[in-house]
Design a protein around this motif. Structure first.
Motif, PDB file in Angstrom:
ATOM      1  N   VAL A 115      13.672  27.587  41.436  1.00 16.09           N
ATOM      2  CA  VAL A 115      13.216  26.464  42.256  1.00 16.09           C
ATOM      3  C   VAL A 115      12.596  25.430  41.324  1.00 16.09           C
ATOM      4  N   GLY A 116      13.264  24.310  41.129  1.00 16.76           N
ATOM      5  CA  GLY A 116      12.778  23.226  40.287  1.00 16.76           C
ATOM      6  C   GLY A 116      11.911  22.298  41.106  1.00 16.76           C
ATOM      7  N   ASN A 117      10.616  22.544  41.084  1.00 18.15           N
ATOM      8  CA  ASN A 117       9.708  21.809  41.952  1.00 18.15           C
ATOM      9  C   ASN A 117       8.775  20.868  41.192  1.00 18.15           C
ATOM     10  N   ALA A 118       8.543  21.089  39.900  1.00 24.04           N
ATOM     11  CA  ALA A 118       7.601  20.252  39.156  1.00 24.04           C
ATOM     12  C   ALA A 118       8.042  18.788  39.205  1.00 24.04           C
ATOM     13  N   GLY A 119       7.088  17.916  39.472  1.00 18.75           N
ATOM     14  CA  GLY A 119       7.420  16.494  39.538  1.00 18.75           C
ATOM     15  C   GLY A 119       6.170  15.643  39.457  1.00 18.75           C
ATOM     16  N   MET A 120       6.350  14.362  39.194  1.00 16.97           N
ATOM     17  CA  MET A 120       5.241  13.416  39.162  1.00 16.97           C
ATOM     18  C   MET A 120       5.722  12.051  39.627  1.00 16.97           C
ATOM     19  N   THR A 121       4.776  11.219  40.024  1.00 14.43           N
ATOM     20  CA  THR A 121       5.130   9.868  40.445  1.00 14.43           C
ATOM     21  C   THR A 121       4.109   8.863  39.946  1.00 14.43           C
ATOM     22  N   ARG A 122       4.578   7.668  39.688  1.00 14.75           N
ATOM     23  CA  ARG A 122       3.741   6.502  39.439  1.00 14.75           C
ATOM     24  C   ARG A 122       4.240   5.416  40.383  1.00 14.75           C
ATOM     25  N   ILE A 123       3.307   4.819  41.106  1.00 14.56           N
ATOM     26  CA  ILE A 123       3.660   3.814  42.105  1.00 14.56           C
ATOM     27  C   ILE A 123       3.246   2.436  41.605  1.00 14.56           C
ATOM     28  N   GLY A 124       4.154   1.461  41.728  1.00 16.13           N
ATOM     29  CA  GLY A 124       3.849   0.093  41.329  1.00 16.13           C
ATOM     30  C   GLY A 124       5.127  -0.704  41.174  1.00 16.13           C
ATOM     31  N   PRO A 125       5.054  -2.009  41.334  1.00 19.95           N
ATOM     32  CA  PRO A 125       6.241  -2.847  41.167  1.00 19.95           C
ATOM     33  C   PRO A 125       6.740  -2.799  39.729  1.00 19.95           C
ATOM     34  N   LEU A 126       8.031  -3.003  39.566  1.00 19.68           N
ATOM     35  CA  LEU A 126       8.608  -3.006  38.223  1.00 19.68           C
ATOM     36  C   LEU A 126       7.954  -4.051  37.325  1.00 19.68           C
ATOM     37  N   ALA A 127       7.507  -5.138  37.941  1.00 16.76           N
ATOM     38  CA  ALA A 127       6.886  -6.212  37.164  1.00 16.76           C
ATOM     39  C   ALA A 127       5.590  -5.779  36.487  1.00 16.76           C
ATOM     40  N   ASP A 128       5.013  -4.641  36.904  1.00 17.57           N
ATOM     41  CA  ASP A 128       3.827  -4.124  36.218  1.00 17.57           C
ATOM     42  C   ASP A 128       4.157  -3.625  34.808  1.00 17.57           C
ATOM     43  N   LEU A 129       5.440  -3.374  34.564  1.00 10.55           N
ATOM     44  CA  LEU A 129       5.917  -2.926  33.245  1.00 10.55           C
ATOM     45  C   LEU A 129       5.178  -1.676  32.758  1.00 10.55           C
ATOM     46  N   ASP A 130       5.076  -0.699  33.659  1.00  9.39           N
ATOM     47  CA  ASP A 130       4.412   0.562  33.330  1.00  9.39           C
ATOM     48  C   ASP A 130       5.384   1.454  32.561  1.00  9.39           C
ATOM     49  N   VAL A 131       5.682   1.057  31.330  1.00  9.63           N
ATOM     50  CA  VAL A 131       6.692   1.752  30.533  1.00  9.63           C
ATOM     51  C   VAL A 131       6.297   3.211  30.301  1.00  9.63           C
ATOM     52  N   ALA A 132       5.026   3.453  30.049  1.00 12.90           N
ATOM     53  CA  ALA A 132       4.572   4.829  29.829  1.00 12.90           C
ATOM     54  C   ALA A 132       4.775   5.679  31.083  1.00 12.90           C
ATOM     55  N   GLY A 133       4.468   5.096  32.233  1.00 11.70           N
ATOM     56  CA  GLY A 133       4.676   5.810  33.495  1.00 11.70           C
ATOM     57  C   GLY A 133       6.144   6.068  33.765  1.00 11.70           C
ATOM     58  N   TRP A 134       6.989   5.097  33.479  1.00 10.46           N
ATOM     59  CA  TRP A 134       8.431   5.296  33.666  1.00 10.46           C
ATOM     60  C   TRP A 134       8.915   6.462  32.802  1.00 10.46           C
ATOM     61  N   SER A 135       8.489   6.453  31.546  1.00 13.26           N
ATOM     62  CA  SER A 135       8.924   7.497  30.617  1.00 13.26           C
ATOM     63  C   SER A 135       8.450   8.868  31.069  1.00 13.26           C
ATOM     64  N   ALA A 136       7.215   8.938  31.573  1.00  8.37           N
ATOM     65  CA  ALA A 136       6.684  10.216  32.034  1.00  8.37           C
ATOM     66  C   ALA A 136       7.480  10.749  33.217  1.00  8.37           C
ATOM     67  N   MET A 137       7.844   9.877  34.144  1.00  8.58           N
ATOM     68  CA  MET A 137       8.643  10.319  35.291  1.00  8.58           C
ATOM     69  C   MET A 137      10.012  10.815  34.854  1.00  8.58           C
ATOM     70  N   ILE A 138      10.613  10.137  33.908  1.00 13.61           N
ATOM     71  CA  ILE A 138      11.920  10.579  33.407  1.00 13.61           C
ATOM     72  C   ILE A 138      11.790  11.933  32.716  1.00 13.61           C
ATOM     73  N   GLU A 139      10.735  12.108  31.925  1.00 10.43           N
ATOM     74  CA  GLU A 139      10.534  13.372  31.210  1.00 10.43           C
ATOM     75  C   GLU A 139      10.361  14.536  32.177  1.00 10.43           C
ATOM     76  N   VAL A 140       9.530  14.363  33.198  1.00 14.97           N
ATOM     77  CA  VAL A 140       9.243  15.463  34.125  1.00 14.97           C
ATOM     78  C   VAL A 140      10.337  15.604  35.178  1.00 14.97           C
ATOM     79  N   ASN A 141      10.677  14.508  35.853  1.00 11.99           N
ATOM     80  CA  ASN A 141      11.541  14.594  37.032  1.00 11.99           C
ATOM     81  C   ASN A 141      13.016  14.781  36.702  1.00 11.99           C
ATOM     82  N   VAL A 142      13.453  14.248  35.573  1.00  6.77           N
ATOM     83  CA  VAL A 142      14.869  14.368  35.206  1.00  6.77           C
ATOM     84  C   VAL A 142      15.067  15.408  34.102  1.00  6.77           C
TER      85      VAL A 142
END
Length: 246
Positions: A87-114
């Motif tokens: 069961v692959g359940n581990a996950g994380m989210t960062r909420i915010g418009p793309l214009a916030d440019l939360d590059v670190a948050g994007w990378s973290a979601m890709i690392e954990v969720n994908v």
């Protein structure tokens, strides 16, 4: 029930949907091997399941580390002789418009969720092939079904996983592998705790989740339903959400 006697490994098992799934499957007679980073919580959960008459083992797992996920699978096989379900359940989210440019948050979601799910596939698939059977149950999200502002990257990661599982399904029609995507809506978990930096916005989101969300046990029952099907039946996609969710 077909669940009784199965060996099930669960990532993100220290809280929320993962912990609820561990409790529920153990109560139905499954042996559960629990992975997460917070080992103190895992140990408490193992004690709880064992006290109730179940069988459980804890392994420290960070799904962004492929070796950790391999260790989870190896522990199941070494201690219990096989692994029937991951069961692959581990996950994380960062909420915010793309214009916030939360590059670190994007990378973290890709690392954990994908990548975390890919690490699970890489760890479990050889065991499933060797056994001649296995089941990948992966928690995605309704965020990938209804695209809304501020969740673009999170939804993107969940849809990437849904695509991966569908391709794997089509590559595995010899009857030895089942894949299931579970898409929860609002569920009362800790997912939102690190989703926002602004304290007021975070508290508002928590309150909304508490008011609208369903109990994680509801998702655990859905996961059990998918696992409990006969070997020749595959529940490919299952969506579970509050009746009040738009």
């Amino acid at each position: 029930m077909a669940i009784q006697g199965k060996v099930v490994a669960i990532t993100g098992a220290s809280s929320g949907i993962g912990a609820a799934t561990a409790r529920h499957l153990a109560s139905l007679g499954a042996t559960v091997v629990l992975g997460a980073r917070r080992t103190d919580r895992l140990d408490q959960l193992v004690d709880e399941i064992t006290a109730a008459g179940g069988t459980a083992t804890a392994v420290r797992v960070d799904v962004t580390d492929a070796d950790d996920v391999t260790s989870l699978v190896d522990t199941a096989v070494r201690r219990y002789g096989r692994l029937d379900v991951l069961v692959g359940n581990a996950g994380m989210t960062r909420i915010g418009p793309l214009a916030d440019l939360d590059v670190a948050g994007w990378s973290a979601m890709i690392e954990v969720n994908v990548k975390g799910i890919l690490h699970g596939i890489a760890a479990a698939l050889p065991t499933f092939r060797r056994q001649g059977s296995g089941h990948l149950v992966t928690v995605v999200s309704t965020s990938g079904l209804k695209i809304v502002p501020t969740q673009a990257v999170y939804a993107g990661t969940k849809n990437a996983v849904r695509t991966l599982l569908e391709a794997l399904r089509q590559e595995s029609t010899d009857g030895t592998l089942r894949t299931t995507s579970i898409s929860p809506g609002y569920v009362r978990t800790e997912l939102i705790d690190n989703a926002l930096d602004d304290p007021a916005a975070r508290e508002q989101a928590r309150q909304h989740m508490a008011d609208l969300g369903i109990d994680p046990a509801a998702v655990a029952r859905a996961i059990a339903f998918a696992i409990d099907q006969p070997d020749d039946v595959e529940i490919g996609d299952l969506t579970i959400r509050p009746t009040r969710q738009g």
